[in-house]
Design a protein around this motif. Structure first.
Motif, PDB file in Angstrom:
ATOM      1  N   GLN A 169     -49.557 -55.871  57.585  1.00  0.00           N
ATOM      2  CA  GLN A 169     -48.716 -56.389  56.420  1.00  0.00           C
ATOM      3  C   GLN A 169     -49.678 -56.238  55.192  1.00  0.00           C
ATOM      4  O   GLN A 169     -49.176 -55.785  54.183  1.00  0.00           O
ATOM      5  CB  GLN A 169     -48.522 -58.038  56.594  1.00  0.00           C
ATOM      6  N   LEU A 170     -50.808 -56.509  55.359  1.00  0.00           N
ATOM      7  CA  LEU A 170     -51.967 -56.316  54.176  1.00  0.00           C
ATOM      8  C   LEU A 170     -51.913 -54.677  53.758  1.00  0.00           C
ATOM      9  O   LEU A 170     -52.118 -54.451  52.499  1.00  0.00           O
ATOM     10  CB  LEU A 170     -53.190 -56.863  54.385  1.00  0.00           C
ATOM     11  N   TYR A 171     -51.873 -54.000  54.689  1.00  0.00           N
ATOM     12  CA  TYR A 171     -52.010 -52.487  54.712  1.00  0.00           C
ATOM     13  C   TYR A 171     -50.817 -52.209  53.729  1.00  0.00           C
ATOM     14  O   TYR A 171     -50.987 -51.385  52.829  1.00  0.00           O
ATOM     15  CB  TYR A 171     -51.871 -51.720  55.799  1.00  0.00           C
ATOM     16  N   PHE A 172     -49.726 -52.405  54.054  1.00  0.00           N
ATOM     17  CA  PHE A 172     -48.355 -52.297  53.360  1.00  0.00           C
ATOM     18  C   PHE A 172     -48.583 -52.994  51.894  1.00  0.00           C
ATOM     19  O   PHE A 172     -48.047 -52.280  50.944  1.00  0.00           O
ATOM     20  CB  PHE A 172     -46.897 -52.725  54.026  1.00  0.00           C
ATOM     21  N   ALA A 173     -48.934 -54.053  51.849  1.00  0.00           N
ATOM     22  CA  ALA A 173     -49.221 -54.794  50.365  1.00  0.00           C
ATOM     23  C   ALA A 173     -50.000 -53.964  49.597  1.00  0.00           C
ATOM     24  O   ALA A 173     -49.667 -53.861  48.517  1.00  0.00           O
ATOM     25  CB  ALA A 173     -49.530 -56.202  50.659  1.00  0.00           C
ATOM     26  N   GLU A 174     -51.211 -53.482  50.161  1.00  0.00           N
ATOM     27  CA  GLU A 174     -52.072 -52.833  49.178  1.00  0.00           C
ATOM     28  C   GLU A 174     -51.373 -51.556  48.846  1.00  0.00           C
ATOM     29  O   GLU A 174     -51.531 -51.000  47.776  1.00  0.00           O
ATOM     30  CB  GLU A 174     -53.341 -52.567  49.942  1.00  0.00           C
ATOM     31  N   LYS A 175     -50.478 -50.853  49.691  1.00  0.00           N
ATOM     32  CA  LYS A 175     -49.824 -49.608  49.416  1.00  0.00           C
ATOM     33  C   LYS A 175     -49.027 -49.787  48.070  1.00  0.00           C
ATOM     34  O   LYS A 175     -48.776 -48.954  47.449  1.00  0.00           O
ATOM     35  CB  LYS A 175     -49.124 -49.187  50.460  1.00  0.00           C
ATOM     36  N   THR A 176     -48.492 -51.030  47.932  1.00  0.00           N
ATOM     37  CA  THR A 176     -47.449 -51.121  46.771  1.00  0.00           C
ATOM     38  C   THR A 176     -48.438 -51.265  45.476  1.00  0.00           C
ATOM     39  O   THR A 176     -47.904 -50.817  44.322  1.00  0.00           O
ATOM     40  CB  THR A 176     -46.606 -52.682  47.017  1.00  0.00           C
ATOM     41  N   GLY A 177     -49.583 -51.837  45.585  1.00  0.00           N
ATOM     42  CA  GLY A 177     -50.435 -52.033  44.242  1.00  0.00           C
ATOM     43  C   GLY A 177     -49.844 -53.256  43.594  1.00  0.00           C
ATOM     44  O   GLY A 177     -50.373 -53.549  42.464  1.00  0.00           O
TER      45      GLY A 177
END
Length: 195
Positions: A169-177
């Motif tokens: 979830q954090l991985y995807f969140a960081e991809k959004t910026g």
């Protein structure tokens, strides 16, 4: 008319005075407008508060999504591109109406499910849940777990695997910026790993 701060105060007092649910602790985050509620049995929940406008009949040319949310929704859609490769799901920009998530295509009938989003946090949450559900179904396929519901499957997998999945979830969140999505994902990860 009641405002958001007054509403949050009332919710906090209701929760704080509640004596039938065995609440152990309540943590508030005024910046994010959230409450995290911890129970004696080890379960925990988060409540997010935000004020909404009463629904009105939209004007003929009314724009339903702000430019900022349109940009953020696109960032969320782009962050989850890996899900589109192996799943019957696609996210489409539908102009002033927001973003549509189309799922479960049937060649002759089109998509079985369509959901419209004008809020990037909601879009992120639902795409994240869809990704997690797919992972749990894949893990359980061909095992005795496959007949269980997704929540029970999650409880049955190892703590290491739970952490690996939740950390995504954090991985995807960081991809959004998008900072508020990143911060919320960090809190959720911390919150879920308390057990």
């Amino acid at each position: 008319m009641i405002n958001l701060e007054c509403f949050k105060d009332k919710i906090f007092h209701l929760l704080n005075e509640e004596n039938t649910m065995d609440i152990r602790d309540i943590e508030t985050n005024d910046k994010e407008d959230t409450f995290q509620i911890f129970f004696e049995d080890g379960s925990a929940f988060e409540i997010e508060c935000h004020q909404i406008l009463q629904k009105e009949q939209p004007a003929k040319n009314q724009i339903h999504i702000t430019e900022e949310e349109k940009k953020n929704c696109q960032k969320v859609a782009d962050a989850f591109t890996e899900i589109y490769k192996y799943c019957d799901i696609v996210v489409v920009d539908i102009g002033k109406y927001g973003f549509a998530v189309l799922q479960y295509i049937r060649i002759q009938d089109g998509f079985e499910q369509t959901t419209i989003y004008t809020n990037s946090k909601h879009l992120f949450h639902d795409l994240w849940r869809e990704w997690l559900n797919i992972q749990l179904m894949d893990l359980s396929r061909g095992t005795p777990l496959q007949d269980m519901d997704l929540e029970d499957i999650f409880k049955c997998i190892s703590k290491d695997k739970q952490y690996e999945l939740l950390n995504k979830q954090l991985y995807f969140a960081e991809k959004t910026g998008i900072e508020n999505i990143i911060q919320k994902s960090k809190r959720c990860l911390k919150f879920r790993m308390i057990d």
